[in-house]
Motif scaffolding. Structure first.
Motif, PDB file in Angstrom:
ATOM      1  N   GLY A 256      11.636  -1.374  -9.254  1.00 23.44           N
ATOM      2  CA  GLY A 256      11.251  -0.539 -10.118  1.00 23.44           C
ATOM      3  C   GLY A 256      12.058   0.822  -9.763  1.00 23.44           C
ATOM      4  N   PHE A 257      11.237   1.951 -10.700  1.00 25.15           N
ATOM      5  CA  PHE A 257      12.037   3.074 -10.713  1.00 25.15           C
ATOM      6  C   PHE A 257      11.119   4.389  -9.994  1.00 25.15           C
ATOM      7  N   LEU A 258       9.848   3.973  -9.669  1.00 23.91           N
ATOM      8  CA  LEU A 258       9.107   5.279  -9.116  1.00 23.91           C
ATOM      9  C   LEU A 258       9.587   5.678  -7.757  1.00 23.91           C
ATOM     10  N   THR A 259      10.206   4.912  -6.899  1.00 18.55           N
ATOM     11  CA  THR A 259      10.551   5.237  -5.682  1.00 18.55           C
ATOM     12  C   THR A 259      12.015   5.209  -5.459  1.00 18.55           C
ATOM     13  N   ARG A 260      12.824   5.423  -6.495  1.00 18.84           N
ATOM     14  CA  ARG A 260      14.250   5.578  -6.564  1.00 18.84           C
ATOM     15  C   ARG A 260      14.552   7.082  -6.203  1.00 18.84           C
ATOM     16  N   GLY A 261      15.083   7.386  -5.006  1.00 15.28           N
ATOM     17  CA  GLY A 261      15.116   8.786  -4.563  1.00 15.28           C
ATOM     18  C   GLY A 261      13.948   9.311  -4.159  1.00 15.28           C
ATOM     19  N   ILE A 262      12.867   8.644  -3.573  1.00 15.19           N
ATOM     20  CA  ILE A 262      11.629   9.148  -3.337  1.00 15.19           C
ATOM     21  C   ILE A 262      11.540  10.016  -2.354  1.00 15.19           C
ATOM     22  N   LEU A 263      12.583  10.193  -1.387  1.00 13.75           N
ATOM     23  CA  LEU A 263      12.387  11.015  -0.357  1.00 13.75           C
ATOM     24  C   LEU A 263      13.076  12.412  -0.778  1.00 13.75           C
ATOM     25  N   ASP A 264      13.644  12.769  -1.723  1.00 12.84           N
ATOM     26  CA  ASP A 264      14.428  13.938  -2.185  1.00 12.84           C
ATOM     27  C   ASP A 264      14.391  14.245  -3.351  1.00 12.84           C
ATOM     28  N   PRO A 265      13.491  15.228  -4.108  1.00 14.27           N
ATOM     29  CA  PRO A 265      13.168  15.050  -5.634  1.00 14.27           C
ATOM     30  C   PRO A 265      14.640  15.688  -6.294  1.00 14.27           C
TER      31      PRO A 265
ATOM     32  N   TYR B  16       2.683   1.801 -11.000  1.00 10.27           N
ATOM     33  CA  TYR B  16       2.058   2.747 -10.228  1.00 10.27           C
ATOM     34  C   TYR B  16       1.999   2.123  -8.643  1.00 10.27           C
ATOM     35  N   VAL B  17       1.689   0.709  -8.606  1.00 14.13           N
ATOM     36  CA  VAL B  17       1.823  -0.014  -7.279  1.00 14.13           C
ATOM     37  C   VAL B  17       3.036  -0.071  -6.561  1.00 14.13           C
ATOM     38  N   GLU B  18       4.072   0.295  -7.284  1.00 15.04           N
ATOM     39  CA  GLU B  18       5.326   0.429  -6.627  1.00 15.04           C
ATOM     40  C   GLU B  18       5.188   1.503  -5.497  1.00 15.04           C
ATOM     41  N   VAL B  19       4.693   2.476  -5.757  1.00 15.44           N
ATOM     42  CA  VAL B  19       4.515   3.518  -4.833  1.00 15.44           C
ATOM     43  C   VAL B  19       3.500   3.174  -3.657  1.00 15.44           C
ATOM     44  N   SER B  20       2.592   2.561  -3.794  1.00 12.31           N
ATOM     45  CA  SER B  20       1.713   1.857  -2.540  1.00 12.31           C
ATOM     46  C   SER B  20       2.611   1.049  -1.889  1.00 12.31           C
ATOM     47  N   GLN B  21       3.251   0.111  -2.287  1.00 11.43           N
ATOM     48  CA  GLN B  21       4.067  -0.912  -1.988  1.00 11.43           C
ATOM     49  C   GLN B  21       4.934  -0.496  -0.867  1.00 11.43           C
ATOM     50  N   TYR B  22       5.687   0.794  -1.555  1.00 12.72           N
ATOM     51  CA  TYR B  22       6.638   1.414  -0.620  1.00 12.72           C
ATOM     52  C   TYR B  22       6.120   1.958   0.662  1.00 12.72           C
ATOM     53  N   VAL B  23       4.780   2.860   0.502  1.00 14.21           N
ATOM     54  CA  VAL B  23       4.494   3.347   1.786  1.00 14.21           C
ATOM     55  C   VAL B  23       3.651   2.407   2.649  1.00 14.21           C
ATOM     56  N   LYS B  24       3.307   1.218   2.018  1.00 15.34           N
ATOM     57  CA  LYS B  24       2.664   0.225   2.881  1.00 15.34           C
ATOM     58  C   LYS B  24       3.841  -0.190   3.908  1.00 15.34           C
ATOM     59  N   LEU B  25       5.033  -0.051   3.585  1.00 20.19           N
ATOM     60  CA  LEU B  25       6.041  -0.557   4.367  1.00 20.19           C
ATOM     61  C   LEU B  25       6.698   0.581   5.110  1.00 20.19           C
ATOM     62  N   HIS B  26       6.561   1.884   4.576  1.00 15.50           N
ATOM     63  CA  HIS B  26       7.544   2.966   5.331  1.00 15.50           C
ATOM     64  C   HIS B  26       6.124   3.914   5.505  1.00 15.50           C
ATOM     65  N   ARG B  27       5.615   3.561   6.471  1.00 12.41           N
ATOM     66  CA  ARG B  27       4.282   4.631   6.755  1.00 12.41           C
ATOM     67  C   ARG B  27       4.809   5.867   7.122  1.00 12.41           C
ATOM     68  N   GLU B  28       5.957   6.067   7.890  1.00 13.80           N
ATOM     69  CA  GLU B  28       6.322   7.249   8.214  1.00 13.80           C
ATOM     70  C   GLU B  28       6.559   8.567   7.010  1.00 13.80           C
ATOM     71  N   HIS B  29       6.742   7.880   5.713  1.00 13.45           N
ATOM     72  CA  HIS B  29       7.039   8.696   4.737  1.00 13.45           C
ATOM     73  C   HIS B  29       5.776   8.851   3.838  1.00 13.45           C
ATOM     74  N   ALA B  30       4.588   8.626   4.365  1.00  9.98           N
ATOM     75  CA  ALA B  30       3.496   8.830   3.593  1.00  9.98           C
ATOM     76  C   ALA B  30       3.165   9.953   3.095  1.00  9.98           C
TER      77      ALA B  30
ATOM     78  N   THR C  64      -3.544   5.330  -6.175  1.00  7.66           N
ATOM     79  CA  THR C  64      -4.875   4.776  -5.150  1.00  7.66           C
ATOM     80  C   THR C  64      -5.715   4.337  -6.196  1.00  7.66           C
ATOM     81  N   ILE C  65      -5.973   4.432  -7.517  1.00 11.40           N
ATOM     82  CA  ILE C  65      -7.220   3.791  -8.315  1.00 11.40           C
ATOM     83  C   ILE C  65      -6.728   2.543  -8.922  1.00 11.40           C
ATOM     84  N   THR C  66      -5.311   2.145  -8.898  1.00 10.35           N
ATOM     85  CA  THR C  66      -5.237   1.103  -9.626  1.00 10.35           C
ATOM     86  C   THR C  66      -3.937   0.146  -8.806  1.00 10.35           C
ATOM     87  N   ASP C  67      -4.014  -0.982  -8.801  1.00  9.42           N
ATOM     88  CA  ASP C  67      -3.155  -1.890  -8.061  1.00  9.42           C
ATOM     89  C   ASP C  67      -2.047  -2.678  -9.028  1.00  9.42           C
ATOM     90  N   LYS C  68      -2.091  -2.173 -10.398  1.00  2.00           N
ATOM     91  CA  LYS C  68      -1.113  -2.620 -11.578  1.00  2.00           C
ATOM     92  C   LYS C  68       0.195  -2.021 -11.306  1.00  2.00           C
TER      93      LYS C  68
END
Length: 327
Positions: free
Chosen positions: A138-147, A224-238, A217-221
């Protein structure tokens, strides 16, 4: 679907704190100043559309990074004098399609610019500076570590440039330009309203990209779920992820907007939860000198389709009143 979010009476007063970066305004001022170094170089090529009442132009202009952005400009075939205009942004994963898909605004007497979405449509690529980074699909986490490398920095800049493009067209009255969109397009419209200080109106329907801390955090659809999927795998970037997304939160952009606004929301919407839409609506215009001219139409038993054609009737009447043109 069923009601799952706050009751309506709580939604109407829901005014969460928005964790804005201290350099939010500086970030966007710098971004837009840098991008205006690229000429718009707008081109409008007439194309046949098979329609007797609308003239269509294939649009190309320079968006973020000087990248070519595509679009359609639809004009009423019978027109005289400068027209009010609507710039429309598209939903997640959507492209501009073919001309006859979107004709409501031109049929109602407006100039209508449909902006293609970089990387999502079939005709506008996204030269992605973060392409070597790890991201969720998806697109929400493309470049997520640097605005500065995030996807929506590029897309919001394209949206502002699209307003500048339509204002420069000889058929358009530059003082009567509105922005509109549904879902992702609604969130982009709110961002444009916060970044362009003198728009005539904004019409965000069931807007996406609002109030990320709650939405993620309120929806798993998706999306938005792209963000939780990313952080689930990359806990150090929470901690880094929400700091980056804060620059692109349409609710924060809405605080800076001043144009009259008409929102819609589906109270059973699991994709863009109602509390996230109300967060943007209740904050809308908060940084202005006076109370904002804003309305929201809730559709209690509707999901992400919101008001659909019923709400289009509302929008036609509302915008005609604001822009002093016959619907």
């Amino acid at each position: 679907m069923a009601l799952f979010d706050l009751p309506l009476e709580q939604l109407e007063t829901y005014l969460p704190e928005l964790p804005e970066p201290v350099d939010f305004d500086e970030f966007w001022a710098k971004t837009l100043a840098e991008q205006r170094a690229h000429e718009l170089a707008a081109r409008f090529e007439p194309v046949p559309n098979g329609l007797a009442t609308i003239d269509t132009y294939d649009v190309t202009f320079h968006g973020y990074g000087g990248h070519p952005i595509r679009g359609w400009l639809q004009l009423p075939a019978a027109r005289s004098g400068p027209l009010p205009a609507v710039v429309e942004y598209l939903g997640y994963g959507s492209g501009r399609g073919v001309p006859h898909e979107k004709r409501l605004w031109a049929d109602a007497g407006y100039a209508h610019l449909v902006m293609d979405t970089r990387g999502q449509g079939a005709e506008t690529p996204d030269p992605d500076p973060a392409s070597g980074d790890v991201a969720a699909p998806g697109f929400l986490t493309r470049g997520i570590l640097d605005p500065y490398r995030h996807f929506y920095r590029r897309l919001y800049t394209d949206a502002v440039r699209a307003v500048e493009v339509v204002r420069g067209h000889p058929a358009v009255d530059p003082g009567r330009v509105a922005v509109a969109g549904t879902s992702q397009g609604g969130g982009i419209a709110l961002a444009a309203a916060g970044l362009v200080p003198d728009l005539a109106a904004v019409l965000p329907d069931v807007p996406f990209l609002c109030h990320f801390p709650r939405a993620t955090t309120i929806t798993d659809k998706p999306p938005y779920v792209e963000v939780s999927q990313y952080v689930k795998l990359h806990r150090e970037h929470a901690g880094t992820v929400p700091r980056t997304l804060a620059y692109f939160d349409a609710a924060s952009h809405a605080r800076r907007a001043s144009a009259p606004a008409l929102f819609s929301v589906g109270l059973m919407d699991h994709i863009c939860p109602p509390s996230t839409v109300y967060a943007a609506f209740n904050h809308y215009g908060a940084l202005g000198a006076a109370g904002a001219d804003k309305q929201i139409h809730p559709y209690p038993f509707n999901d992400h389709e919101g008001g659909g054609p019923t709400h289009e009737v509302v929008k036609l009447g509302w915008l005609a009143e604001r822009l002093k043109t016959a619907a």
